[in-house]
Design a protein around this motif. Structure first.
Motif, mmCIF file in Angstrom:
data_model
loop_
_atom_site.group_PDB
_atom_site.id
_atom_site.type_symbol
_atom_site.label_atom_id
_atom_site.label_comp_id
_atom_site.label_asym_id
_atom_site.label_seq_id
_atom_site.Cartn_x
_atom_site.Cartn_y
_atom_site.Cartn_z
ATOM 1 N N GLY A 1 -4.098 -13.624 -0.412
ATOM 2 C CA GLY A 1 -5.062 -14.147 -1.365
ATOM 3 C C GLY A 1 -4.812 -13.619 -2.760
ATOM 4 O O GLY A 1 -3.773 -13.011 -3.050
ATOM 5 N N PRO A 2 -5.779 -13.795 -3.674
ATOM 6 C CA PRO A 2 -5.609 -13.391 -5.073
ATOM 7 C C PRO A 2 -5.324 -11.898 -5.250
ATOM 8 O O PRO A 2 -4.536 -11.526 -6.123
ATOM 9 C CB PRO A 2 -6.954 -13.786 -5.710
ATOM 10 N N LEU A 3 -5.965 -11.038 -4.455
ATOM 11 C CA LEU A 3 -5.733 -9.605 -4.612
ATOM 12 C C LEU A 3 -4.314 -9.222 -4.206
ATOM 13 O O LEU A 3 -3.669 -8.393 -4.861
ATOM 14 C CB LEU A 3 -6.745 -8.808 -3.785
ATOM 15 N N THR A 4 -3.825 -9.835 -3.128
ATOM 16 C CA THR A 4 -2.444 -9.575 -2.723
ATOM 17 C C THR A 4 -1.476 -10.107 -3.768
ATOM 18 O O THR A 4 -0.462 -9.465 -4.073
ATOM 19 C CB THR A 4 -2.159 -10.218 -1.345
ATOM 20 N N LEU A 5 -1.791 -11.275 -4.313
ATOM 21 C CA LEU A 5 -0.943 -11.845 -5.374
ATOM 22 C C LEU A 5 -0.856 -10.892 -6.565
ATOM 23 O O LEU A 5 0.231 -10.636 -7.090
ATOM 24 C CB LEU A 5 -1.502 -13.193 -5.810
ATOM 25 N N ALA A 6 -2.004 -10.354 -6.983
ATOM 26 C CA ALA A 6 -2.014 -9.428 -8.120
ATOM 27 C C ALA A 6 -1.215 -8.179 -7.802
ATOM 28 O O ALA A 6 -0.490 -7.650 -8.658
ATOM 29 C CB ALA A 6 -3.452 -9.062 -8.481
ATOM 30 N N ALA A 7 -1.323 -7.695 -6.547
ATOM 31 C CA ALA A 7 -0.581 -6.501 -6.154
ATOM 32 C C ALA A 7 0.926 -6.762 -6.149
ATOM 33 O O ALA A 7 1.715 -5.902 -6.553
ATOM 34 C CB ALA A 7 -1.046 -6.030 -4.778
ATOM 35 N N VAL A 8 1.322 -7.937 -5.673
ATOM 36 C CA VAL A 8 2.745 -8.293 -5.674
ATOM 37 C C VAL A 8 3.281 -8.320 -7.103
ATOM 38 O O VAL A 8 4.344 -7.754 -7.404
ATOM 39 C CB VAL A 8 2.969 -9.654 -4.990
ATOM 40 N N LYS A 9 2.542 -8.978 -7.991
ATOM 41 C CA LYS A 9 2.996 -9.075 -9.385
ATOM 42 C C LYS A 9 3.081 -7.696 -10.031
ATOM 43 O O LYS A 9 4.028 -7.391 -10.775
ATOM 44 C CB LYS A 9 2.052 -9.972 -10.175
ATOM 45 N N SER A 10 2.109 -6.833 -9.739
ATOM 46 C CA SER A 10 2.128 -5.479 -10.291
ATOM 47 C C SER A 10 3.338 -4.711 -9.787
ATOM 48 O O SER A 10 4.025 -4.021 -10.566
ATOM 49 C CB SER A 10 0.833 -4.758 -9.899
ATOM 50 N N PHE A 11 3.615 -4.843 -8.492
ATOM 51 C CA PHE A 11 4.769 -4.161 -7.923
ATOM 52 C C PHE A 11 6.067 -4.697 -8.516
ATOM 53 O O PHE A 11 6.978 -3.930 -8.854
ATOM 54 C CB PHE A 11 4.786 -4.335 -6.404
ATOM 55 N N ASN B 1 0.831 -1.205 0.000
ATOM 56 C CA ASN B 1 0.000 0.000 0.000
ATOM 57 C C ASN B 1 0.865 1.254 0.000
ATOM 58 O O ASN B 1 0.509 2.276 -0.594
ATOM 59 C CB ASN B 1 -0.934 0.010 1.209
ATOM 60 N N GLY B 2 2.002 1.175 0.677
ATOM 61 C CA GLY B 2 2.929 2.296 0.674
ATOM 62 C C GLY B 2 3.572 2.533 -0.675
ATOM 63 O O GLY B 2 4.168 3.586 -0.915
ATOM 64 N N LYS B 3 3.454 1.552 -1.571
ATOM 65 C CA LYS B 3 3.993 1.675 -2.925
ATOM 66 C C LYS B 3 2.891 1.940 -3.948
ATOM 67 O O LYS B 3 3.104 1.789 -5.155
ATOM 68 C CB LYS B 3 4.751 0.395 -3.299
ATOM 69 N N GLY B 4 1.697 2.285 -3.457
ATOM 70 C CA GLY B 4 0.642 2.677 -4.382
ATOM 71 C C GLY B 4 -0.485 1.688 -4.557
ATOM 72 O O GLY B 4 -1.445 1.965 -5.286
ATOM 73 N N GLN B 5 -0.409 0.530 -3.902
ATOM 74 C CA GLN B 5 -1.507 -0.435 -3.991
ATOM 75 C C GLN B 5 -2.606 -0.041 -2.994
ATOM 76 O O GLN B 5 -2.422 0.851 -2.167
ATOM 77 C CB GLN B 5 -0.996 -1.851 -3.695
ATOM 78 N N HIS B 6 -3.730 -0.703 -3.068
ATOM 79 C CA HIS B 6 -4.867 -0.363 -2.202
ATOM 80 C C HIS B 6 -5.486 -1.635 -1.634
ATOM 81 O O HIS B 6 -6.650 -1.945 -1.846
ATOM 82 C CB HIS B 6 -5.907 0.450 -2.984
ATOM 83 N N LEU B 7 -4.683 -2.357 -0.866
ATOM 84 C CA LEU B 7 -5.119 -3.627 -0.298
ATOM 85 C C LEU B 7 -5.735 -3.442 1.077
ATOM 86 O O LEU B 7 -5.386 -2.510 1.808
ATOM 87 C CB LEU B 7 -3.931 -4.588 -0.170
ATOM 88 N N SER B 8 -6.609 -4.345 1.435
ATOM 89 C CA SER B 8 -7.052 -4.446 2.825
ATOM 90 C C SER B 8 -5.978 -5.207 3.582
ATOM 91 O O SER B 8 -5.556 -6.294 3.161
ATOM 92 C CB SER B 8 -8.378 -5.204 2.898
ATOM 93 N N VAL B 9 -5.501 -4.640 4.699
ATOM 94 C CA VAL B 9 -4.443 -5.298 5.476
ATOM 95 C C VAL B 9 -5.112 -6.321 6.392
ATOM 96 O O VAL B 9 -5.418 -6.066 7.550
ATOM 97 C CB VAL B 9 -3.628 -4.264 6.284
ATOM 98 N N ASP B 10 -5.367 -7.517 5.826
ATOM 99 C CA ASP B 10 -6.090 -8.558 6.561
ATOM 100 C C ASP B 10 -5.218 -9.747 6.908
ATOM 101 O O ASP B 10 -5.692 -10.753 7.430
ATOM 102 C CB ASP B 10 -7.309 -9.026 5.773
ATOM 103 N N ALA B 11 -3.905 -9.645 6.601
ATOM 104 C CA ALA B 11 -2.932 -10.696 6.940
ATOM 105 C C ALA B 11 -3.165 -11.988 6.179
ATOM 106 O O ALA B 11 -2.680 -13.034 6.578
ATOM 107 C CB ALA B 11 -2.935 -10.976 8.441
ATOM 108 N N GLU B 12 -3.848 -11.921 5.055
ATOM 109 C CA GLU B 12 -4.153 -13.125 4.279
ATOM 110 C C GLU B 12 -3.683 -12.936 2.837
ATOM 111 O O GLU B 12 -4.143 -12.035 2.131
ATOM 112 C CB GLU B 12 -5.658 -13.382 4.319
#
Length: 546
Positions: A263-273, A250-261
């Motif tokens: 999942g697919p949205l975090t995976l997509a954010a990692v790949k984008s970063f 999120n500090g790099k521009g993503q907009h994730l819910s910090v839920d400690a899981e």
């Protein structure tokens, strides 16, 4: 205000707050924090001319403020931020300029409230600043020596602020003003009644313990580069390391819910970063991705914390002490956070790290001298005893067998502590609610599902979505997983949840094998068989693993 939550008496059904809130010393850190930030702020004024008036404050959540307030900005939003930080003990000069002193105060506040220590004031930090008391006295841990043994009506101060904050987390609509008035007294009595405690309105040791038995987000103070986190963080994992990853993204521009899981949205954010950073976009958070995530946010100066170094290596001194700055200190801070300290991981052994070391030493029965020698290092790296038998495998058909074999395991024992390895935790089970961790351990032992999560809500969410071979069933059988929402609503997201494994079923009643549950013979919690039902005033969801 809830008058009753219908929680079975004696149950440790929800996640305990971090270890930091369960140990003494926080008030001392707040005092040190205020002193340091005051010095930092004063230092920026040396040689300066007359100070200009600060811009008028603007509420952080208004559209006039950016989504993230960061170092270098000058505005009324920063004025408001500084006022809020000062209300929590920062001691800043309110000038509307987000400089090094404000950055330090933000990072320290984030560390103290289990938000990722990145110095960026995004939605989570804003919400926490407004939720934790505004102009109320800075909260003080109820179990610290700074708070009386019994907090009673008429008391005022940081201990009452903390009490009110905890009551609000449990759903009681009290004002967080640091003043123990009639409204707070009424909430305390309702809380005691709901939790099977003596209803006297006095907040003593038993009430304090139950208040800290909450379901807050896992610590996000862990440094991804330390030995406390896996060398590669991948989809399907959960816990504090994943929460930190999400906050850093999120500090790099993503907009994730910090839920400690993860999942697919975090995976997509990692790949984008990874793609934006010129890295291999494989979604696996290894050393290169971690280094890129920490670029320019580490100690506020842009260089990041020194890379962690194993404390037992030849590169670290025999004794690590206050005043040092190195990768050994980075590792030390990360290990302390893994034990619940929630420090800013900056590689600098300052007063807050010293206080955390002394608290840790006291908890472990060591000499609390703040010097990290061989005994303290050994305790920090303390490894729990692994299970004595190899994983039996066998999938769904073995779930009940494996779970039932653990009945009688006592909370805080090496055996119970070993369950945490299933979700990457090495904490003592005395220090957090581990019912979902036990279910994760059983799942790992049997291979019945690849899903692991230390939150009840995660298990329910994935079952409802039909992921990881999990589904919701209305015809429970032995070996199914069962989740409880004690106060109804079936939302499983407010800290009043529990989870176990179905043992027998008879009409609307059933028995379970549960971790982190009350000992039927008295004594410490552990893994025990419980009698449950579907018509007992709480909501139940049965989860099939196939």
């Amino acid at each position: 205000m809830r008058s009753a939550l219908r929680v079975p008496a004696g149950e440790s059904h929800a996640r305990r707050r971090g270890v930091m809130d369960a140990r003494p010393g926080r008030s001392a850190r707040i005092v040190v924090f205020a002193a340091i930030t005051a010095v930092l702020s004063a230092a920026t004024l040396i040689g300066a001319g007359p100070a200009a008036a600060a811009p008028a404050p603007i509420r952080l959540t208004s559209t006039s403020c950016p989504a993230e307030i960061v170092q270098g900005q000058v505005s009324g939003c920063v004025t408001e931020l500084q006022n809020l930080l000062n209300a929590h003990g920062a001691g800043l000069t309110v000038d509307g300029e987000f400089g090094p002193g404000t950055l330090y105060a933000v990072r320290t506040y984030q560390s103290a409230t289990a938000i990722a220590v990145d110095g960026r004031v995004g939605p989570q930090t804003k919400a926490k600043l407004y939720a934790t008391g505004g102009s109320a006295p800075a909260p003080i841990t109820l179990t610290s020596s700074s708070c009386p043994a019994n907090i009673v009506q008429g008391d005022k101060g940081g201990c009452v602020t903390e009490l009110q904050r905890l009551l609000r987390h449990h759903g009681y609509a009290v004002d967080v003003d640091g003043d123990f008035g009639p409204g707070t007294a009424s909430a305390v009595r309702s809380f005691q009644s709901a939790h099977g405690l003596s209803v006297d309105g006095q907040v003593g040791s038993n009430t304090k313990r139950e208040l800290y038995d909450t379901d807050e987000s896992p610590s996000t103070g862990l440094d991804l580069r330390s030995s406390s986190c896996p060398s590669e963080i991948v989809e399907g994992q959960s816990g504090g390391c994943v929460a930190t990853l999400q906050a850093l993204l999120n500090g790099k521009g993503q907009h994730l819910s910090v839920d400690a899981e993860f999942g697919p949205l975090t995976l997509a954010a990692v790949k984008s970063f990874q793609s934006a950073s010129g890295l291999s976009a494989d979604g696996r958070v290894g050393p290169n991705t971690k280094a890129a995530l920490y670029a320019n946010i580490g100690g506020g100066g842009g260089s990041g914390a020194p890379a962690p170094v194993n404390l037992n290596s030849g590169a670290c001194p025999n004794e690590i002490v206050q005043g040092q700055r190195s990768g050994c200190v980075t590792e030390l801070q990360s290990l302390l956070n893994h034990h619940g300290a929630d420090l800013a991981v900056d590689g600098e052994f300052g007063p807050l790290t010293d206080s955390a070391v002394r608290d840790f030493q006291a908890e472990k029965g060591l000499t609390a001298d703040g010097r990290v020698g061989p005994n303290t290092k050994a305790a920090l790296y303390g490894v729990v005893t692994p299970p004595t038998s190899p994983p039996p495998g066998g999938g769904y058909g073995k779930i009940l067998e494996v779970a039932a074999a653990e009945v009688g395991t006592v909370e805080g024992s090496a055996r119970a502590n070993s369950y945490g390895a299933s979700v990457g935790l090495s904490l003592s089970t005395d220090n957090y609610a581990w019912c979902a961790v036990f279910v994760s351990w059983v799942a790992k032992q049997t291979g019945a599902t690849s899903y692991r999560n230390s939150y009840v809500s995660g298990w329910v969410r994935q079952a409802r979505a039909g992921n990881y071979h999990l589904s919701v069933t209305s015809s429970p059988q032995p070996g199914d997983i069962v989740a409880f929402d004690w106060n109804g609503g079936s939302d499983f997201d407010d800290g009043q949840e529990h989870i176990g494994i179905v043992r027998t079923v008879s009409g609307s009643t059933f028995t379970t094998v549960e971790g982190n549950t009350g000992n039927p013979n008295g004594g410490k919690d552990g893994v025990y068989i419980k009698n449950r039902g579907t018509n007992n005033g709480y909501d139940v969801v049965f989860i099939r693993v196939r």
